[in-house]
Structure formats: C-alpha cells, structure tokens
Design a protein around this motif. Sequence first.
Motif, PDB file in Angstrom:
ATOM      1  N   VAL A 177       1.357   3.020   4.641  1.00  0.00           N
ATOM      2  CA  VAL A 177       2.608   3.438   3.997  1.00  0.00           C
ATOM      3  C   VAL A 177       2.376   3.705   2.499  1.00  0.00           C
ATOM      4  CG1 VAL A 177       4.946   2.681   3.403  1.00  0.00           C
ATOM      5  CG2 VAL A 177       4.079   2.329   5.710  1.00  0.00           C
ATOM      6  N   GLU A 178       1.651   2.792   1.847  1.00  0.00           N
ATOM      7  CA  GLU A 178       1.398   2.981   0.406  1.00  0.00           C
ATOM      8  C   GLU A 178       0.574   4.242   0.140  1.00  0.00           C
ATOM      9  OE1 GLU A 178       1.359  -1.768  -0.826  1.00  0.00           O
ATOM     10  OE2 GLU A 178      -0.493  -0.746  -0.340  1.00  0.00           O
ATOM     11  N   ASP A 179      -0.467   4.442   0.948  1.00  0.00           N
ATOM     12  CA  ASP A 179      -1.305   5.632   0.756  1.00  0.00           C
ATOM     13  C   ASP A 179      -0.494   6.905   0.983  1.00  0.00           C
ATOM     14  OD1 ASP A 179      -3.377   3.961   0.274  1.00  0.00           O
ATOM     15  OD2 ASP A 179      -4.425   4.306   2.174  1.00  0.00           O
ATOM     16  N   THR A 180       0.387   6.849   2.004  1.00  0.00           N
ATOM     17  CA  THR A 180       1.175   8.047   2.310  1.00  0.00           C
ATOM     18  C   THR A 180       2.119   8.382   1.155  1.00  0.00           C
ATOM     19  OG1 THR A 180       1.066   7.498   4.641  1.00  0.00           O
ATOM     20  CG2 THR A 180       2.707   9.119   4.012  1.00  0.00           C
ATOM     21  N   VAL A 181       2.829   7.357   0.611  1.00  0.00           N
ATOM     22  CA  VAL A 181       3.758   7.689  -0.480  1.00  0.00           C
ATOM     23  C   VAL A 181       2.971   8.206  -1.686  1.00  0.00           C
ATOM     24  CG1 VAL A 181       5.691   6.226   0.190  1.00  0.00           C
ATOM     25  CG2 VAL A 181       4.024   5.324  -1.383  1.00  0.00           C
ATOM     26  N   ARG A 182       1.823   7.596  -1.971  1.00  0.00           N
ATOM     27  CA  ARG A 182       1.016   8.062  -3.117  1.00  0.00           C
ATOM     28  C   ARG A 182       0.588   9.520  -2.912  1.00  0.00           C
ATOM     29  NH1 ARG A 182      -0.655   2.537  -3.850  1.00  0.00           N
ATOM     30  NH2 ARG A 182      -0.241   2.090  -6.036  1.00  0.00           N
ATOM     31  N   THR A 183       0.098   9.822  -1.707  1.00  0.00           N
ATOM     32  CA  THR A 183      -0.366  11.185  -1.434  1.00  0.00           C
ATOM     33  C   THR A 183       0.779  12.179  -1.601  1.00  0.00           C
ATOM     34  OG1 THR A 183      -1.900  10.248   0.143  1.00  0.00           O
ATOM     35  CG2 THR A 183      -1.534  12.609   0.321  1.00  0.00           C
ATOM     36  N   VAL A 184       1.939  11.814  -1.041  1.00  0.00           N
ATOM     37  CA  VAL A 184       3.066  12.756  -1.092  1.00  0.00           C
ATOM     38  C   VAL A 184       3.550  12.920  -2.534  1.00  0.00           C
ATOM     39  CG1 VAL A 184       5.447  13.158  -0.349  1.00  0.00           C
ATOM     40  CG2 VAL A 184       3.750  12.334   1.295  1.00  0.00           C
ATOM     41  N   PHE A 185       3.698  11.799  -3.262  1.00  0.00           N
ATOM     42  CA  PHE A 185       4.185  11.903  -4.646  1.00  0.00           C
ATOM     43  C   PHE A 185       3.213  12.743  -5.486  1.00  0.00           C
ATOM     44  CE2 PHE A 185       6.655   7.585  -4.467  1.00  0.00           C
ATOM     45  CZ  PHE A 185       7.595   8.192  -3.662  1.00  0.00           C
ATOM     46  N   GLU A 186       1.915  12.535  -5.264  1.00  0.00           N
ATOM     47  CA  GLU A 186       0.935  13.291  -6.061  1.00  0.00           C
ATOM     48  C   GLU A 186       0.951  14.763  -5.677  1.00  0.00           C
ATOM     49  OE1 GLU A 186      -2.663  10.904  -5.949  1.00  0.00           O
ATOM     50  OE2 GLU A 186      -1.648   9.345  -7.119  1.00  0.00           O
ATOM     51  N   ARG A 187       1.235  15.043  -4.420  1.00  0.00           N
ATOM     52  CA  ARG A 187       1.348  16.440  -3.989  1.00  0.00           C
ATOM     53  C   ARG A 187       2.495  17.133  -4.730  1.00  0.00           C
ATOM     54  NH1 ARG A 187       2.200  16.473   2.084  1.00  0.00           N
ATOM     55  NH2 ARG A 187       0.126  15.589   2.115  1.00  0.00           N
TER      56      ARG A 187
END
Length: 394
Positions: free
Chosen positions: A24-34
């Motif tokens: 979950v943490e990796d996914t939110v980071r990836t999406v926010f950085e995108r």
Amino acid sequence: MKEIKVPTGTSDILPEQIPLWRYVEDTVRTVFERYGYSEIRTPIFEYTALFNRAIGDTSDIVEKEMYTFNKSETPGEDSVTLRPELTAPIVRSYLENNLPKIKQFQKLYYCGPLFRYERPQKGRRRQFTQAGVEALGSTSYLLDADKCRDAYRDTLKKYLEPHLPQLCGNCQRRFQRNVFRILDCKTPNCIAINKDVPAFDKYLCADCRAHFDNLIKTLDESGMKYGLDKHLVRGFDYYTKTIFEITHSSLGAQDALCGGGRYDDLIAELGGPSLGAVGFAIGLERTMLALESADIKMPEPPRPKVFVAVIDQKFSPKAFHIITTLRQKGISADMDYEGKSVKSQFRTADKLKSEFVITIGEDEITKQTLKLKNMVSGTETEVNESEFLSKPSF
Ligand code: AMP
C-alpha cells in the motif's frame, strides 16, 4: 502482576502484515510521484499553537482529541502536541523553509502516523496512518469564501432554529459555536432534521460559483464519477470552497477512505503570503480493510532464495560462511540457529518457501562441493564450492 498490553486504539504490525503495508505504501508513493509530488517529512510532534490556529478551536480535534504535553510537563518549553493531521505541519514547513521563495507552487506528499484521542472502533484508531498530498501556492485567485459561508450560515441557522429542542445536546451546543458541524451529526433525530436542510450551492457568491462550476465541468469531462453531498462537513476549520471525501461501502460506520479540500487562507493564516492550496489524505488502515474485503490478491511475504542445511551441527560454521558470502553478494540466505535435525531443517526451508536448499555433509566437505536443490522442480546439482561462492548462479 497485570500484563502490559498495546495501548487502546493502537496495534502492532506483525511481520506477516508487512507485505500488505509495503504494497500500500509503495503504491501511494508511486502514484503520488507519477502526479509530480515530492515527499516531505515533518516531526511527529509540533507546537500546540499550530494546530489550535490552523484546525480551529471549535473543531472536535482541538476540543478533545489532541495528545498534548503541556509546559508544566516539559519545563521551559511551549506546549507540544502529537500531530493529529499533516496539512498544518506541511504549511508551517513550507513557510519556515522559505519554499515559496524557491518555487511558489510546490506539490508535496507525506506518508506517516497521526494521533487522535478517539473512541476506537473498526476503522477508527488513536494512532493511524495517512498518506496525503498538498498542492501549495497554486495561482488560483484568492476568494472571499467567507462571504458566501456567512450567507449560508444564516440560512442554516434560520432553518434549524425551530428544531433546536429536538437536536441532540452536542448539536444544541454546535448551533452557537459552529452550526455547520450539525450537518454531519450521526444521531437519528439530527439526521432526520438535516435531511431537508437547504442546499449550499444556492448561496455561493459569484467567484465561488464560477470555481464550483468549472470544477464540476472538469470532473464531468474527465468521466469521473462523483455525487454532490449537501451534508458533507470536514473536521477542520481551514477549508475554503471545495471539500470532498471518498467512501467505501465495506467499511461500516467509518466509511471514509480519503478526505480533503481547498484551504486558500491557511498559508496567510500561518504568516505567509496569500496563496491558494488544496490537498487530501488517505487513511492507510481503512484502505487495507477495503482491500481485504475486495479479496484482492496480496503480494507474498519475502522469502530467502537459499536455505543452507547441515547434516551435522559441526558444519554450522561452514553454513554460516556460505550464507554470509551470499548475503554480501545481494542474495537472501538463511540457515538453522536452533540445532534442528536435517529433516526439520528441510521443513523450515519449506515453511520459509526458500527457492533452493544447499546441503553440507562429510562428502561435500571432502570434495569441496555444495549440493544445490531446486525446491520447485526438485532437481539436485553438485557445484564447486569456491566457484559457486565467487559467482553464484542458479
Ligand atoms: P481526516 O484527516 O479526518 O480528513 O481523515 C482522512 C482519512 O484518514 C479518513 O478518510 C480516514 O481514512 C483516515 N482516518 C481519519 N481518522 C482516522 C482514525 N481515527 N483511525 C483510522 N483512520 C482514520
């Protein structure tokens, strides 16, 4: 002696739950950085005055939910509070670090724990985790949102006044202090009375009306599904214009997964220039509850590539040398530390879902070889020890 337990409203995150957290943490980071947001980390506690000023004295959070350490407990220091939200700390940091001078428009995100003294229930905890974004200093023209808020406040009061005796005690108090909070009261009587409150959008001033219409048009054009909620109230006084929430039906009473809105006055309120801003926060624990209910396949826990088993405990130092060498070469490797039998060592390797098992016995020591078993296919190969350790290949 009474057993000491984890504090009410908090919980341990055990190793088997970590893969889900990382996912979950990796996914939110990836999406926010995108979306072009950069991570910012601020302290776990701040001066209490920051939250009093930003969130508002009449909010539930400031009135009764903050973990505050007062001056008397920390001599010579101003009162501090464990952060109950992260918008105010980020605006503070943005101003304190002169970020608007470097680049007025900053897109920042965070991911970390927050603390609120709440009555715990499913999806409501005293320590919880939010991931959120703040777009600070957006050039959006500053609007006099209060103007239309005043008009709507009067309308609401006029509508609610005759019902005052039927409202719950809390709402009778809210009527004077902050009438908007009555709109999201969860007691049955108040819900029934609130059902027919006048809709807010008739009371918008021209600027807010244009902003609202543009937003709706953009959402419609992008095909985003949404609903207009005339009862939506957020627990912070800094919001201006748009507020929103995302809910999930699996969550029960605490069904909000994500909440946010625009706060065009907060930067100025905290001593900075008049710049607009907007942000939102997602609750990670609730996101995980929703994921579980959606039966989405979760990532597997990490497993060692290699497990080294010994036929006799006297070979343990050799096994230790092998796992250390493999680890230094970036390969996850493990062995038995409990003096288990060979059979039991293989059982451990199975349980850990190790991909390969290396076995060391008298024979291998004499020949300076290693027996390598592929646990998936079952095939066994013999490799030269020093060649394998200098360049491990599977
Ligand atoms: P808020 O900061 O109150 O706008 O909350 C944003 C999101 O954080 C909510 O939609 C929830 O997903 C989550 N959240 C807020 N309060 C709690 C809590 N006490 N326990 C767990 N999650 C929470």
